[in-house]
Design an enzyme around this catalytic site. Structure first.
Site, PDB file in Angstrom:
ATOM      1  N   GLU A   1      16.917  32.965  32.202  1.00 21.30           N
ATOM      2  CA  GLU A   1      16.746  32.213  33.568  1.00 21.30           C
ATOM      3  C   GLU A   1      16.174  31.355  33.493  1.00 21.30           C
ATOM      4  O   GLU A   1      15.840  30.346  34.554  1.00 21.30           O
ATOM      5  CB  GLU A   1      15.403  33.645  33.415  1.00 21.30           C
TER       6      GLU A   1
ATOM      7  N   CYS B   1      22.646  45.715  30.797  1.00 20.69           N
ATOM      8  CA  CYS B   1      21.220  44.691  31.550  1.00 20.69           C
ATOM      9  C   CYS B   1      21.842  43.866  32.259  1.00 20.69           C
ATOM     10  O   CYS B   1      22.593  42.813  32.287  1.00 20.69           O
ATOM     11  CB  CYS B   1      19.956  43.241  30.132  1.00 20.69           C
TER      12      CYS B   1
ATOM     13  N   ASP C   1      16.138  43.563  41.989  1.00 19.14           N
ATOM     14  CA  ASP C   1      16.036  43.193  39.709  1.00 19.14           C
ATOM     15  C   ASP C   1      14.696  42.386  40.115  1.00 19.14           C
ATOM     16  O   ASP C   1      14.197  41.332  41.230  1.00 19.14           O
ATOM     17  CB  ASP C   1      17.374  42.576  39.827  1.00 19.14           C
ATOM     18  N   SER C   2      14.514  42.131  38.629  1.00 23.03           N
ATOM     19  CA  SER C   2      13.524  41.050  38.479  1.00 23.03           C
ATOM     20  C   SER C   2      13.196  40.283  38.764  1.00 23.03           C
ATOM     21  O   SER C   2      12.689  38.989  38.742  1.00 23.03           O
ATOM     22  CB  SER C   2      12.682  41.248  36.813  1.00 23.03           C
TER      23      SER C   2
ATOM     24  N   CYS D   1      18.658  46.596  37.919  1.00 24.64           N
ATOM     25  CA  CYS D   1      17.987  46.641  36.408  1.00 24.64           C
ATOM     26  C   CYS D   1      18.081  47.848  35.866  1.00 24.64           C
ATOM     27  O   CYS D   1      17.680  48.527  36.137  1.00 24.64           O
ATOM     28  CB  CYS D   1      16.450  46.238  37.370  1.00 24.64           C
TER      29      CYS D   1
ATOM     30  N   HIS E   1      20.964  40.889  33.373  1.00 22.47           N
ATOM     31  CA  HIS E   1      21.198  39.397  33.659  1.00 22.47           C
ATOM     32  C   HIS E   1      22.166  39.192  32.583  1.00 22.47           C
ATOM     33  O   HIS E   1      23.252  37.794  32.491  1.00 22.47           O
ATOM     34  CB  HIS E   1      20.005  39.149  32.849  1.00 22.47           C
TER      35      HIS E   1
HETATM   36  N1  DGL Z   1      17.725  42.423  34.503  1.00 21.67           N
HETATM   37  C1  DGL Z   1      16.882  43.310  33.943  1.00 21.67           C
HETATM   38  C2  DGL Z   1      17.785  44.126  33.884  1.00 21.67           C
HETATM   39  O1  DGL Z   1      18.985  44.928  33.554  1.00 21.67           O
HETATM   40  C3  DGL Z   1      15.700  43.241  33.904  1.00 21.67           C
HETATM   41  C4  DGL Z   1      15.042  41.454  32.746  1.00 21.67           C
HETATM   42  C5  DGL Z   1      14.231  41.594  32.825  1.00 21.67           C
HETATM   43  O2  DGL Z   1      12.947  41.334  33.718  1.00 21.67           O
HETATM   44  O3  DGL Z   1      13.808  42.091  31.780  1.00 21.67           O
HETATM   45  O4  DGL Z   1      17.643  45.226  32.665  1.00 21.67           O
END
Ligand code: DGL
Length: 271
Positions: free
Chosen positions: A155, A187, A11-12, A74, A189
Site C-alpha cells: 500500500e 492475499c 477489497d480493503s 480479498c 495484494h
Molecule cells: N487483499 C486482502 C487479502 O486478500 C486484504 C489485505 C488487508 O487488508 O490486510 O487478504
C-alpha cells in the site's frame, strides 16, 4: 438478473485491483464497479466481526448499484465473511470468493505435493485453506505462513526497493517454506510483488499460484454457465471506482492498472 449488469468487486484497498485487472483483461466487455475500503485497511489484522460488518455494508452498496456478481476480492474477507455476505445477498446477486477457485486449481494440479501459503493473519488463522485442502483428500500438505508486513508495504508503494527485497526474503526463507513445490499468493495484494517473489525463487522449482488469473478464469466459466456473460455490448459503460476514504496511493495504483482517465469517487460506508 441480466448479463448487462456490472460485476461488483471489493477489497480493503488496492489488492482486489489485481483481480479486477485480470477480469477486465479476460472479459473487456464487462463493466466493473470496484469498492476499495481504504478507510478500514488493512483487514488482515481486524477481527472477523469487524470484517463481516464492513463486507455486508459494501455488499449493500454493490447491490444498490445493481451488480449481478459480488466478488469478494480479498482473502481475509473471503475467509471471514463469505457465508454471511451470501446469506445477506440471497438471490439478488451471485456471491463469489477468491479462495474456492484456488483450492480447485490446487486439487487439479498438485495432488500429493507440498504447497506453501502466504497470507494475512486473518486468512492464516482462519485455517480456511487448510480445511478446504484437507477436505480434498488428495494428500496435499499445506504450510501456511502469515506475512502481515506485506500489505502495508505494498500500500505504501514499496514494490521494488531494498526494504521490500529484505522483507520478502525474510518471510520466504522461513523454515516452513523450505520444501514446497508451489506457493499460493493467499492475499490479493501479493500479485503486485509477484516479480519479486519469482525472482526469489529463480533457482528453485517453486511455482507461484497467482489467484488473480485463476479467479478471473473461474468467474468467466461461472458467468457463461449462468448465461450472465456479456458477449457483445454496443457501448461498454465505464468502470466505476469507489473508495471509503480517498488515498493518493489508491489513486496512483488504480491508474497504473486501469489507465490515467479513471476517476475515484469517495463513498464513505458510514457518515
Ligand atoms: N487483499 C486482502 C487479502 O486478500 C486484504 C489485505 C488487508 O487488508 O490486510 O487478504
Amino acid at each position: 438478473m441480466i448479463a448487462e449488469q456490472p460485476i461488483g468487486i471489493f477489497d480493503s484497498g488496492i489488492g482486489g485491483l489485481t483481480v479486477a485487472a485480470a477480469i477486465k483483461h479476460l472479459m473487456p466487455e464487462e463493466q466493473i464497479i470496484y469498492f476499495g475500503d481504504t478507510a478500514h485497511l488493512p483487514y488482515g489484522d481486524k477481527s472477523s466481526a469487524a470484517i463481516q460488518a464492513y463486507s455486508v455494508k459494501i455488499a449493500d452498496v454493490l447491490l444498490r448499484k445493481k451488480c449481478k456478481i459480488i466478488l469478494i476480492a480479498c482473502n481475509s474477507a473471503s475467509a471471514a465473511a463469505f457465508d454471511l455476505v451470501k446469506e445477506y445477498v440471497g438471490s439478488k446477486a451471485h456471491v463469489f470468493n477468491v479462495i474456492d477457485p484456488v483450492v480447485d486449481y490446487v486439487r487439479e494440479h498438485y495432488p500429493e505435493k507440498e504447497i506453501g501459503l502466504i497470507g494475512t493473519k486473518t486468512t492464516v488463522a482462519s485455517n480456511v485453506y487448510a480445511n478446504k485442502i484437507e477436505g480434498l483428500n488428495r494428500s496435499i500438505r499445506l504450510q501456511s505462513l502469515a506475512t502481515p508486513m506485506l500489505v502495508p508495504m505494498i500500500e505504501e508503494g514499496f514494490y521494488k526497493n531494498q526494504i521490500s527485497t529484505g522483507i520478502i526474503s525474510e518471510y520466504l526463507n522461513h523454515d516452513k517454506l523450505q520444501s514446497i513445490n508451489a506457493l499460493i499468493l493467499g492475499c490479493t495484494h501479493y500479485p503486485v510483488i509477484k516479480d519479486k517473489i519469482t525472482e526469489f525463487y529463480a533457482n528453485a522449482a517453486v511455482d507461484i499460484i497467482d489467484s488473480s488469473v485463476i479467479v478471473a478464469n473461474s468467474l468467466k466459466g461461472y458467468l457463461a454457465y449462468h448465461n450472465l456473460l456479456v458477449t457483445k455490448r454496443v457501448k461498454v459503460s465505464s468502470d466505476i471506482f469507489l473508495v471509503s476514504d480517498f488515498t493518493a496511493s489508491f489513486e496512483k495504483t488504480t491508474k497504473t492498472f486501469f489507465g490515467e482517465q479513471i476517476e475515484l469517487e469517495r463513498y464513505p460506508l458510514w457518515e
